[in-house]
Design an enzyme around this catalytic site. Structure first.
Site, mmCIF file in Angstrom:
data_model
loop_
_atom_site.group_PDB
_atom_site.id
_atom_site.type_symbol
_atom_site.label_atom_id
_atom_site.label_comp_id
_atom_site.label_asym_id
_atom_site.label_seq_id
_atom_site.Cartn_x
_atom_site.Cartn_y
_atom_site.Cartn_z
ATOM 1 N N SER A 149 -0.722 -2.895 0.932
ATOM 2 C CA SER A 149 0.167 -1.766 0.656
ATOM 3 C C SER A 149 -0.511 -0.553 0.039
ATOM 4 O O SER A 149 0.153 0.464 -0.190
ATOM 5 C CB SER A 149 1.322 -2.218 -0.246
ATOM 6 O OG SER A 149 2.277 -2.933 0.503
ATOM 7 N N LYS A 187 0.084 2.583 1.857
ATOM 8 C CA LYS A 187 1.251 3.430 1.600
ATOM 9 C C LYS A 187 0.849 4.771 0.981
ATOM 10 O O LYS A 187 1.633 5.733 1.027
ATOM 11 C CB LYS A 187 2.249 2.695 0.709
ATOM 12 C CG LYS A 187 2.985 1.542 1.398
ATOM 13 C CD LYS A 187 3.988 0.899 0.441
ATOM 14 C CE LYS A 187 4.907 -0.111 1.152
ATOM 15 N NZ LYS A 187 4.257 -1.399 1.412
ATOM 16 N N SER A 205 7.069 -1.020 -3.789
ATOM 17 C CA SER A 205 6.309 -1.192 -2.553
ATOM 18 C C SER A 205 7.234 -1.630 -1.420
ATOM 19 O O SER A 205 6.886 -2.475 -0.590
ATOM 20 C CB SER A 205 5.190 -2.225 -2.752
ATOM 21 O OG SER A 205 4.133 -2.020 -1.860
#
Length: 412
Positions: free
Chosen positions: A114, A117, A172
């Site tokens: 993640s 992101k 997240s």
């Protein structure tokens, strides 16, 4: 004489190479199946453990020749590195000057989880109006991987854009990512936008296949590229505010009778939850975890007039909170080195066309030559080897398989 190739083919070949190298490096049935070793098992590389993962023989030299070399890279005047750093890859850089103060395998293409992101936010934040809202439909959430981390978005409910971004940065939430991607024109468009943004930032190790970082064969980034994403994000006031938010309220749904509920940042170095102390001067960043990527973490912090960006990818020791321990050690080391150590590279290499091929900058005196194919120091021999290696594990980039079996960073 080399035959010209199209940009599309070039990107596919580079991605194939990165995937094959990563697959070849992931030795042992536990890693190959996408499941990490259980806590308490032998440390990789130790007697009786898995074979130690090795970086590619030919990594990009973008930002300097030392950044393409394997192993730890520090310059004269630097303090001793913290002992027992187990991460496969890390970078410590000055966010203001772009100087890379130290690194390990900076350009090793690895699954980012993640932390990808950050690139999603770099790409989408400027294009989705801050005062917009969206009533979420079932279509918005289609395509999320099994076991995805989520903030708790409910179809049929309307959400404001700032709430969606808090869902991305704090929890997240892959569900928040997919709703924002829908507002950006859909997942395929967003993935293409992210790839273009990565290339514009000079992040040549990154190959994007999902907007949220969910494990997808062939999706890779590097510690160098993650540093670029965070550094870029810090220039956006909204990105900086979101990544530095430790806790917030999120709109409730049927399970809360419409009342907002509290969410804490899964970046425990920022939120201070679950036994991880907050780091003094921390600006914020992004954490990640999947069964394939292991733990990944990017942080920015300020001290004594210096702002550092530090990235850590996949610590190999099976110790609780090891990624945060190593991040803390590298931040302390970086502040001790700032203004004293000679840099080993830069986050601001010359633009393409000035001696920096797609594979990376070729430093003066380097044994590597320029490559007008755009494949840089990897070269066509490396591509051929990669295709052979890939043949043993299946073509992972050009033939996309069904995703699954990964748990994204629900608890960071």
């Amino acid at each position: 004489m080399r035959l010209p190739i199209s940009p599309q083919v070039r990107r596919a070949l580079v991605a194939l190479t990165a995937t094959a190298v990563t697959a070849g490096a992931a030795v042992g049935p536990a890693v190959a199946s996408g499941h990490p070793a259980k806590p308490g098992t032998a440390t990789p590389g130790a007697p009786g453990g898995e074979a130690k993962k090795q970086p590619p023989a030919n990594m990009s030299q973008l930002g300097g020749a030392q950044l393409g070399a394997a192993g730890d890279q520090v310059g004269p005047g630097a303090p001793a590195l913290p002992p027992e750093l187990s991460a496969l890859s890390w970078v410590v850089a000055d966010a203001d000057t772009g100087q890379v103060l130290g690194a390990r395998n900076a350009h090793w293409p690895l699954p980012p989880a993640s932390t990808l992101k950050m690139l999603f936010a770099d790409t989408v934040l400027p294009g989705v109006p801050h005062d917009a809202s969206r009533k979420v439909g079932d279509e918005d959430l289609k395509g999320m991987g099994d076991g995805s981390s989520a903030v708790g978005i409910v179809p049929g409910q309307t959400y404001q854009v700032p709430d969606l971004w808090r869902g991305v940065f704090l929890r997240s939430g892959n569900d928040a990512v997919h709703v924002l991607a829908a507002m950006n024109g859909g997942v395929p468009k967003t993935v293409a936008d992210m790839q273009r943004k990565a290339e514009a930032l000079g992040a040549r190790d990154t190959h994007v296949l999902s907007p949220d970082g969910y494990d997808t064969p062939g999706q890779v980034s590097s510690a160098y590229d993650l540093a670029l994403f965070l550094r870029s994000g810090l220039k956006n006031k909204d990105f900086k505010a979101y990544c530095g938010t430790a806790s917030a309220d999120f709109p409730g749904g049927p399970n809360t009778k419409g009342k907002p509920f509290g969410i804490s940042n899964t970046n425990r170095m920022l939120s201070g939850i679950d036994g991880v102390a907050r780091y003094p001067g921390l600006i914020g960043g992004k954490n990640g975890y999947t069964t394939n990527a292991g733990n990944t973490l990017a942080e920015a912090a300020q001290r004594d007039g210096h702002t550092l960006v530090v990235t850590v990818m996949n610590p190999q020791e099976n110790k609780h909170d090891k990624v945060y321990t190593e991040m803390r050690q590298l931040l302390d080391w970086g502040f001790a080195a700032a203004g004293k150590a000679k840099p080993v590279g830069t986050l601001d290499p010359p633009p393409a066309g000035t001696g920096a091929g797609k594979g990376g900058t070729v430093a003066a005196g380097s044994a590597a030559g320029s490559d007008d194919s755009g494949l840089g120091v990897l070269g066509w021999t490396g591509i051929g080897a990669a295709v052979i290696v890939a043949g043993g594990v299946g073509v992972l980039v050009l033939t996309r398989r069904k995703r699954g079996g990964s748990q994204t960073d629900a608890v960071g």
